[in-house]
Design a protein around this motif. Sequence first.
Motif, PDB file in Angstrom:
ATOM      1  N   GLU A  71       2.189   7.454  -0.356  1.00  0.00           N
ATOM      2  CA  GLU A  71       0.779   6.293   0.651  1.00  0.00           C
ATOM      3  C   GLU A  71       0.984   5.525  -0.542  1.00  0.00           C
ATOM      4  O   GLU A  71       1.471   4.202   0.110  1.00  0.00           O
ATOM      5  N   GLN A  72       0.665   5.709  -1.314  1.00  0.00           N
ATOM      6  CA  GLN A  72       0.677   4.806  -2.533  1.00  0.00           C
ATOM      7  C   GLN A  72       2.131   3.865  -2.400  1.00  0.00           C
ATOM      8  O   GLN A  72       1.695   2.018  -3.066  1.00  0.00           O
ATOM      9  N   SER A  73       3.025   4.537  -3.290  1.00  0.00           N
ATOM     10  CA  SER A  73       4.631   4.132  -3.161  1.00  0.00           C
ATOM     11  C   SER A  73       4.641   3.148  -2.297  1.00  0.00           C
ATOM     12  O   SER A  73       5.347   1.996  -1.587  1.00  0.00           O
ATOM     13  N   SER A  74       4.110   3.447  -1.169  1.00  0.00           N
ATOM     14  CA  SER A  74       4.478   3.067   0.630  1.00  0.00           C
ATOM     15  C   SER A  74       3.835   1.431   0.494  1.00  0.00           C
ATOM     16  O   SER A  74       4.899   0.878   1.001  1.00  0.00           O
ATOM     17  N   ILE A  75       2.572   1.721   0.399  1.00  0.00           N
ATOM     18  CA  ILE A  75       2.064   0.127  -0.011  1.00  0.00           C
ATOM     19  C   ILE A  75       2.740  -0.852  -0.813  1.00  0.00           C
ATOM     20  O   ILE A  75       2.549  -1.833  -0.835  1.00  0.00           O
ATOM     21  N   VAL A 116       4.087  -4.622  -0.592  1.00  0.00           N
ATOM     22  CA  VAL A 116       3.947  -5.738  -0.508  1.00  0.00           C
ATOM     23  C   VAL A 116       5.091  -6.193  -0.946  1.00  0.00           C
ATOM     24  O   VAL A 116       5.224  -7.703  -0.985  1.00  0.00           O
ATOM     25  N   ALA A 117       5.959  -5.941  -1.077  1.00  0.00           N
ATOM     26  CA  ALA A 117       7.088  -6.376  -2.311  1.00  0.00           C
ATOM     27  C   ALA A 117       8.272  -7.260  -1.379  1.00  0.00           C
ATOM     28  O   ALA A 117       8.492  -8.112  -1.880  1.00  0.00           O
ATOM     29  N   LEU A 118       8.272  -6.009  -0.047  1.00  0.00           N
ATOM     30  CA  LEU A 118       9.075  -6.631   0.877  1.00  0.00           C
ATOM     31  C   LEU A 118       8.377  -8.211   1.718  1.00  0.00           C
ATOM     32  O   LEU A 118       8.877  -9.571   1.659  1.00  0.00           O
ATOM     33  N   ALA A 119       6.995  -8.012   1.518  1.00  0.00           N
ATOM     34  CA  ALA A 119       6.195  -9.183   2.215  1.00  0.00           C
ATOM     35  C   ALA A 119       6.374  -9.877   1.366  1.00  0.00           C
ATOM     36  O   ALA A 119       5.843 -11.930   2.188  1.00  0.00           O
ATOM     37  N   LEU A 120       6.440 -10.536  -0.048  1.00  0.00           N
ATOM     38  CA  LEU A 120       6.249 -11.606  -0.942  1.00  0.00           C
ATOM     39  C   LEU A 120       7.939 -12.011  -0.922  1.00  0.00           C
ATOM     40  O   LEU A 120       7.946 -13.710  -1.260  1.00  0.00           O
ATOM     41  N   ILE A 121       8.519 -11.447   0.077  1.00  0.00           N
ATOM     42  CA  ILE A 121       9.804 -11.905  -0.716  1.00  0.00           C
ATOM     43  C   ILE A 121      10.042 -13.341   0.103  1.00  0.00           C
ATOM     44  O   ILE A 121      10.614 -14.603   0.077  1.00  0.00           O
ATOM     45  N   PRO A 122       9.584 -13.663   1.202  1.00  0.00           N
ATOM     46  CA  PRO A 122       9.892 -14.601   2.232  1.00  0.00           C
ATOM     47  C   PRO A 122       8.796 -15.797   1.771  1.00  0.00           C
ATOM     48  O   PRO A 122       9.583 -17.375   1.320  1.00  0.00           O
TER      49      PRO A 122
END
Length: 416
Positions: A31-35, A39-45
């Motif tokens: 679960e923590q790794s998924s979170i 985050v990393a994906l959301a920060l790209i754009p």
Amino acid sequence: MTAPAQQEQPQQTSQELAWLAAWLTMNHQEEQSSIAAKVALALIPLWRLLRPRDLRSTQVPWIEAVLPVVESAYERSQWAAQQFAIDLRHARLPRAEELVGVTGAEPARERLRPADIPERLRRGADWPQAEVLESSEFPARRSVASLLGTGPGEVVRRLPAVEAGDSAEADASTAARALSTRVAARIALDGGRRVVQRAVDLDQEAIGWARVLNASPCYFCALLASRGAVYKADSFASADGRFDGDGIAKTHDKCRCGMRPVYSPNDFFDHTAADALRQWKEVKKLRLPNAEGVREYRRRYTTPPPPPFPRVDAHSLIVQRNRLLNDGFAPDSDQVVWFDQQIGRFGVLIDGGAVTPRKGGAVAEMYTPTASGMQRALRELSTAYASQLRRGVDQGSKGMQWYRRRIAELEDQLAS
């Protein structure tokens, strides 16, 4: 509600449910790794908001967009860790009451308005490095300093010349984006680590907490994990240079390690921590000074093998539940209801053997039922239900309703 005589007895850790504790820990790490990954994906754009050649006017819009993403992940990490701490305590101490102060209350938030962002951050001053969090609330101001210091601040450090070419600008942006993303993931997961730390601090039954290594830990994290369950509040107050690092539990940027409460001396080391300790003991045989020993450990270090997937024993959940009822715990007590939930989670449909999650599923996926498992579950539940009827338990209680519903479901599945 429990029998008063049972409340006064000292707690004993349950070795029968060691498989469940291991499963809960593994599931929590997933679960923590998924979170962190989200985050990393959301920060790209959002990185497009920041223009390296115009940091003065673009860094504030960038941080205003990034901060809510990190805060949301921090809170998700907290909630996941809160449930993990509750579940693990029930698995290790089946008779214990739930902790006050860990359950139920939503953590307070520190709201940061754009006007609160320090003026020096708008001017492009030097950025302070990431700092250790001091409370379970979202550390908004410290997060702003850390993210700006490793985002725009890294661009400034790598691109000092205003006339720098496109290639240098791209390289600086790529490096800064990677660094600030790692910082964002660490801040987010510190939310969950804080909850586990608070749970241990509040729990007189807990010995401490132990580090849970991720799938590919660095030597630094492995060295810390090799210490086992020695961590309580302020345990790093006098730590030496071997244990330098930022954040909860001396985590570093990009760190995906977790924490787990420990309730028994027999549970000091999990599978990966034991291997890390074995490697450290090999280095200690050389009788090197501490600093040289750490360097040698790093040189020799190999990634510990992953822990084996726990062998699920759903039958032990029914046994423990019935044991609680026989000892005077009410069907609607927190302890018994929790076991009802776990029985529902695993379906009591597993025929006592090793199981594998469905292809492509997370660790928390349900498992395929078997006819023999359903028949055994039906016998166990029917016997327990009849026992409660003989004892005069109210048929309208939540526990008795659950028995009838589960028995009917199993009968329907066996008939189909």
